[in-house]
Design a protein around this motif. Structure first.
Motif, PDB file in Angstrom:
ATOM      1  N   UNK A  25       0.867  -1.079  -0.053  1.00  0.00           N
ATOM      2  CA  UNK A  25      -0.196   0.033   0.068  1.00  0.00           C
ATOM      3  C   UNK A  25       0.805   1.275   0.076  1.00  0.00           C
ATOM      4  N   UNK A  26       0.681   2.231  -1.153  1.00  0.00           N
ATOM      5  CA  UNK A  26       1.350   3.494  -0.845  1.00  0.00           C
ATOM      6  C   UNK A  26       0.700   4.773  -0.546  1.00  0.00           C
ATOM      7  N   UNK A  27      -0.838   4.556  -0.034  1.00  0.00           N
ATOM      8  CA  UNK A  27      -1.598   5.661   0.271  1.00  0.00           C
ATOM      9  C   UNK A  27      -0.891   6.398   1.581  1.00  0.00           C
ATOM     10  N   UNK A  28      -1.356   7.605   1.650  1.00  0.00           N
ATOM     11  CA  UNK A  28      -0.754   8.309   3.004  1.00  0.00           C
ATOM     12  C   UNK A  28      -0.866   7.728   4.157  1.00  0.00           C
ATOM     13  N   UNK A  29      -2.206   7.207   4.205  1.00  0.00           N
ATOM     14  CA  UNK A  29      -2.500   6.572   5.560  1.00  0.00           C
ATOM     15  C   UNK A  29      -1.557   5.148   5.823  1.00  0.00           C
ATOM     16  N   UNK A  30      -0.813   4.764   4.940  1.00  0.00           N
ATOM     17  CA  UNK A  30      -0.174   3.387   5.092  1.00  0.00           C
ATOM     18  C   UNK A  30       1.254   3.645   5.453  1.00  0.00           C
ATOM     19  N   UNK A  31       1.554   4.878   5.270  1.00  0.00           N
ATOM     20  CA  UNK A  31       3.152   5.129   5.390  1.00  0.00           C
ATOM     21  C   UNK A  31       3.218   5.571   6.966  1.00  0.00           C
ATOM     22  N   UNK A  32       4.489   5.449   7.581  1.00  0.00           N
ATOM     23  CA  UNK A  32       5.485   4.715   7.049  1.00  0.00           C
ATOM     24  C   UNK A  32       5.499   3.230   6.871  1.00  0.00           C
TER      25      UNK A  32
END
Length: 334
Positions: A73-80
């Motif tokens: 996942x590379x959505x903002x909510x998935x980071x870091x």
């Protein structure tokens, strides 16, 4: 070069488009968060709702000699991200609504945890053909895509087929909190020989130009790579923010490849009607290789899906990469 990449600075005209893409990004991100590419989200989290452990004749604990590829996942909510810094190769591709997703490939070391794990795309099947029966770890795919995954020459492992390998973390909201324990799928590191990518490593090629940064833009996402003399690496930025691991370590690449490819519509759409882009990784075209603070404009060629990708200079000389993690960002050719 294609219009999606800029060196050293971000072009003002594209910066002004941020406002127009913000609504699209928010809409699609919400759709992805709702599991728009999954085929049902049943107990197995793989779109089938039932275990597939015995369908392909392998058990989750089978030792393999090929790579482990994990869709991230590379959505903002998935980071870091967790475990991203241990990957040998990180592929970045465009998905629905102009957003991005990553595929991390592991061969020389396996971290204890990798994630967050998300769904697969049709383009992944062509990309992974370069490896000898790789293990693909993912969660969810569109129902119509699942038969193609089953027929592909790979070992597909999802929470439904290998429930003991996955777990939900508590630090992020679902669906951005699914993590993988790689040793439950691949008990031993496959080793350098499993990286049948066609990449060559060694001294830098002659020529090139000094470069401090490179930005690759998708309609609703962007990657920026900034050279650090002190770390001798390209520091990764995503959507305008530094990319770090869950442990606070800056994500950094020894070599960055911006590969200009054909990105076309596929036969698949999410539940909002957004088409899933298909990134063609077989063929030939132009690329830009970043290493050691310099940029090299080169050509790429991959004749067949079972082949790796060759990168060469204008006179046909193979281009060596720097030893360490490689990022390959697929950008739409002009």
């Amino acid at each position: 070069m294609g219009p999606v990449a800029t060196v050293g600075r971000e072009r003002g005209a594209r910066g002004r488009r941020a406002a127009t893409t913000a609504l699209l990004a928010a809409t699609v991100a919400a759709a992805l968060a709702a599991g728009c590419t999954t085929g049902g989200g049943g107990p197995g989290d793989d779109g089938r709702g039932t275990s597939r452990q015995s369908e392909q004749g392998t058990s989750p604990s089978a030792t393999g000699s090929s790579v482990l590829a994990v869709k991230l996942d590379n959505a903002a909510a998935a980071r870091p991200h967790t475990g991203l810094d241990a990957a040998d190769i990180v592929y970045a591709e465009q998905v629905e609504g102009g957003l991005s997703r990553l595929m991390a490939v592991y061969a020389t070391q396996l971290p204890k945890t990798v994630g967050p794990v998300r769904s697969a795309r049709e383009s992944d099947l062509e990309l992974l053909r370069q490896f000898d029966r790789p293990t693909l770890a993912f969660s969810g795919a569109q129902k119509k895509l699942l038969p193609l995954i089953d027929e592909a020459p790979l070992r597909a492992e999802t929470p439904g087929s290998a429930p003991g390998a996955y777990f939900r973390g508590s630090g992020k909201p679902a669906p951005h909190n699914l993590y993988l324990r790689p040793e439950r799928l691949v008990p031993e590191e496959p080793g350098q020989a499993a990286l049948t990518t066609g990449f060559r490593y060694g001294s830098a090629p002659a020529g090139g130009t000094a470069a401090t940064s490179q930005t690759v833009r998708y309609p609703a996402a962007r990657f920026t790579f900034t050279w650090s003399d002190s770390q001798d690496r390209w520091l990764v930025g995503m959507d305008g923010a530094p990319a770090t691991t869950a442990a606070g370590k800056r994500v950094a690449a020894a070599t960055v490849v911006v590969q200009y490819v054909k990105v076309r519509e596929s036969a698949f759409r999410d539940f909002l009607g957004n088409n899933t882009p298909y990134t063609e990784t077989v063929g030939s075209g132009k690329a830009r290789v970043l290493r050691d603070g310099r940029a090299y404009d080169v050509s790429w060629n991959r004749e067949d899906a079972s082949d790796g990708t060759a990168f060469t200079t204008g006179d046909g000389t193979p281009v060596n990469f720097a030893k360490g993690q490689v990022w390959v960002v697929y950008a739409k050719a002009s």
